[in-house]
Design a protein around this motif. Sequence first.
Motif, PDB file in Angstrom:
ATOM      1  N   THR A  28       0.841  -1.198   0.000  1.00  0.00           N
ATOM      2  CA  THR A  28       0.000   0.000   0.000  1.00  0.00           C
ATOM      3  C   THR A  28       0.874   1.245   0.000  1.00  0.00           C
ATOM      4  OG1 THR A  28      -1.793  -1.145   1.124  1.00  0.00           O
ATOM      5  CG2 THR A  28      -1.782   1.259   1.265  1.00  0.00           C
ATOM      6  N   ILE A  29       1.945   1.225   0.780  1.00  0.00           N
ATOM      7  CA  ILE A  29       2.883   2.357   0.800  1.00  0.00           C
ATOM      8  C   ILE A  29       3.501   2.540  -0.582  1.00  0.00           C
ATOM      9  CG2 ILE A  29       5.052   3.227   1.765  1.00  0.00           C
ATOM     10  CD1 ILE A  29       2.717   3.342   3.739  1.00  0.00           C
ATOM     11  N   ARG A  30       3.898   1.456  -1.215  1.00  0.00           N
ATOM     12  CA  ARG A  30       4.478   1.537  -2.561  1.00  0.00           C
ATOM     13  C   ARG A  30       3.472   2.116  -3.567  1.00  0.00           C
ATOM     14  NH1 ARG A  30       9.343  -0.940  -3.075  1.00  0.00           N
ATOM     15  NH2 ARG A  30       9.959  -2.341  -1.399  1.00  0.00           N
ATOM     16  N   ARG A  31       2.203   1.707  -3.467  1.00  0.00           N
ATOM     17  CA  ARG A  31       1.172   2.253  -4.362  1.00  0.00           C
ATOM     18  C   ARG A  31       0.962   3.739  -4.115  1.00  0.00           C
ATOM     19  NH1 ARG A  31      -1.303  -2.836  -3.501  1.00  0.00           N
ATOM     20  NH2 ARG A  31      -2.454  -2.010  -1.739  1.00  0.00           N
ATOM     21  N   MET A  32       0.964   4.150  -2.840  1.00  0.00           N
ATOM     22  CA  MET A  32       0.802   5.568  -2.515  1.00  0.00           C
ATOM     23  C   MET A  32       1.945   6.394  -3.105  1.00  0.00           C
ATOM     24  SD  MET A  32      -0.481   5.274   1.441  1.00  0.00           S
ATOM     25  CE  MET A  32      -0.657   7.027   1.735  1.00  0.00           C
ATOM     26  N   ALA A  34       3.759   5.529  -5.796  1.00  0.00           N
ATOM     27  CA  ALA A  34       3.608   5.486  -7.253  1.00  0.00           C
ATOM     28  C   ALA A  34       2.521   6.450  -7.737  1.00  0.00           C
ATOM     29  CB  ALA A  34       3.294   4.057  -7.704  1.00  0.00           C
ATOM     30  N   ARG A  35       1.439   6.607  -6.964  1.00  0.00           N
ATOM     31  CA  ARG A  35       0.348   7.506  -7.350  1.00  0.00           C
ATOM     32  C   ARG A  35       0.645   8.961  -7.026  1.00  0.00           C
ATOM     33  NH1 ARG A  35      -3.663   3.360  -4.960  1.00  0.00           N
ATOM     34  NH2 ARG A  35      -3.217   4.507  -3.067  1.00  0.00           N
ATOM     35  N   GLY A  36       1.748   9.207  -6.332  1.00  0.00           N
ATOM     36  CA  GLY A  36       2.108  10.575  -5.972  1.00  0.00           C
ATOM     37  C   GLY A  36       1.421  11.066  -4.714  1.00  0.00           C
ATOM     38  N   GLU A  37       0.791  10.180  -3.963  1.00  0.00           N
ATOM     39  CA  GLU A  37       0.097  10.542  -2.728  1.00  0.00           C
ATOM     40  C   GLU A  37       1.051  10.676  -1.553  1.00  0.00           C
ATOM     41  OE1 GLU A  37      -2.844   7.559  -2.052  1.00  0.00           O
ATOM     42  OE2 GLU A  37      -3.780   7.873  -3.997  1.00  0.00           O
ATOM     43  N   LEU A  38       2.231  10.105  -1.683  1.00  0.00           N
ATOM     44  CA  LEU A  38       3.201  10.076  -0.597  1.00  0.00           C
ATOM     45  C   LEU A  38       4.576  10.416  -1.154  1.00  0.00           C
ATOM     46  CD1 LEU A  38       3.813   9.432   2.370  1.00  0.00           C
ATOM     47  CD2 LEU A  38       4.045   7.044   1.713  1.00  0.00           C
ATOM     48  N   LYS A  39       5.219  11.394  -0.538  1.00  0.00           N
ATOM     49  CA  LYS A  39       6.553  11.804  -0.968  1.00  0.00           C
ATOM     50  C   LYS A  39       7.584  10.841  -0.386  1.00  0.00           C
ATOM     51  CE  LYS A  39       9.653  15.745  -0.689  1.00  0.00           C
ATOM     52  NZ  LYS A  39       9.854  17.059  -0.079  1.00  0.00           N
ATOM     53  N   ASP A  56       2.584  11.328   7.841  1.00  0.00           N
ATOM     54  CA  ASP A  56       1.451  11.826   8.623  1.00  0.00           C
ATOM     55  C   ASP A  56       0.598  12.804   7.809  1.00  0.00           C
ATOM     56  OD1 ASP A  56       2.196  10.289  10.794  1.00  0.00           O
ATOM     57  OD2 ASP A  56       3.370  11.896  11.718  1.00  0.00           O
ATOM     58  N   LYS A  57       1.214  13.564   6.913  1.00  0.00           N
ATOM     59  CA  LYS A  57       0.481  14.504   6.065  1.00  0.00           C
ATOM     60  C   LYS A  57      -0.341  13.792   4.994  1.00  0.00           C
ATOM     61  CE  LYS A  57       4.048  18.042   6.347  1.00  0.00           C
ATOM     62  NZ  LYS A  57       5.074  18.724   5.560  1.00  0.00           N
ATOM     63  N   ALA A  58       0.038  12.579   4.640  1.00  0.00           N
ATOM     64  CA  ALA A  58      -0.635  11.860   3.563  1.00  0.00           C
ATOM     65  C   ALA A  58      -2.060  11.458   3.941  1.00  0.00           C
ATOM     66  CB  ALA A  58       0.168  10.617   3.163  1.00  0.00           C
ATOM     67  N   GLY A  59      -2.345  11.358   5.228  1.00  0.00           N
ATOM     68  CA  GLY A  59      -3.690  11.008   5.669  1.00  0.00           C
ATOM     69  C   GLY A  59      -4.660  12.157   5.468  1.00  0.00           C
TER      70      GLY A  59
END
Length: 71
Positions: A28-32, A34-39, A56-59
């Motif tokens: 899930t972290i890897r997908r986030m 890849a989608r640009g949701e997580l730096k 923490d900001k990604a939530g």
Amino acid sequence: MPTTITPVEDCWLNIPQAGEHIGTTEWTIRRMIARGELKATRFGPKLIRIKRSDLDKAGKPVTRVAELLGA
């Protein structure tokens, strides 16, 4: 020589640690990422790290008050 303490929000986590921190899987972290949701930052060919503060900001807030405030 005085020791410097790194603030908790500036700690670097690897992908499994990031998943454990928010209660999800490594994939899930890897997908986030890849989608640009997580730096995430790459250090070399294989080493990927995520700042705890970025994780923490990604939530997103789920409360009704947050929706009213436009968050």
